[in-house]
Scaffold this motif. Structure first.
Motif, PDB file in Angstrom:
ATOM      1  N   TYR A   4     -17.639  46.689  67.389  1.00  0.00           N
ATOM      2  CA  TYR A   4     -17.256  46.055  66.132  1.00  0.00           C
ATOM      3  C   TYR A   4     -17.136  44.569  66.410  1.00  0.00           C
ATOM      4  O   TYR A   4     -16.463  44.149  67.353  1.00  0.00           O
ATOM      5  N   ARG A  36     -17.657  49.177  54.646  1.00  0.00           N
ATOM      6  CA  ARG A  36     -17.508  50.352  55.499  1.00  0.00           C
ATOM      7  C   ARG A  36     -17.165  49.945  56.926  1.00  0.00           C
ATOM      8  O   ARG A  36     -16.253  50.478  57.545  1.00  0.00           O
ATOM      9  N   GLU A  40     -13.676  50.753  58.950  1.00  0.00           N
ATOM     10  CA  GLU A  40     -13.679  51.488  60.220  1.00  0.00           C
ATOM     11  C   GLU A  40     -12.911  50.709  61.286  1.00  0.00           C
ATOM     12  O   GLU A  40     -12.086  51.265  62.010  1.00  0.00           O
ATOM     13  N   LYS A  43      -9.126  50.522  60.595  1.00  0.00           N
ATOM     14  CA  LYS A  43      -8.475  51.805  60.877  1.00  0.00           C
ATOM     15  C   LYS A  43      -8.167  51.914  62.375  1.00  0.00           C
ATOM     16  O   LYS A  43      -7.082  52.350  62.768  1.00  0.00           O
TER      17      LYS A  43
END
Length: 81
Positions: A4, A36, A40, A43
């Motif tokens: 990420y 999205r 992700e 989270k």
């Protein structure tokens, strides 16, 4: 492996260059490129203790290298040595 990150981050760009040079396969999720991807990442970041010092410092926490549970291999170090 999932990374990420964002292309606005020099550390993310450097990490991607190193992985490519070493021939390591990964999925790159640009957290600023999709809702999205951002969800992700948030989270993970907001529910894992490893990120506490990063959040306290006011940082985002990228690049973030994540290996999903189903891709992890458990092994006994004694068998590897």
């Amino acid at each position: 492996m999932i990374i990420y990150g964002t292309h606005r981050c020099p550390d993310c760009e450097n990490a991607e260059r190193i992985l490519k040079a070493k021939g390591i396969t990964y999925e790159y999720v640009n957290i600023f490129g999709s809702t999205r991807g951002m969800k992700e990442f948030l989270k993970l970041r907001d529910h894992r203790a490893e990120f506490e010092p990063i959040k306290e410092a006011g940082s985002i926490g990228v690049p973030c290298f994540y290996l999903p549970e189903e891709d992890r291999i458990e092994f006994d170090v004694k068998n590897v040595m």
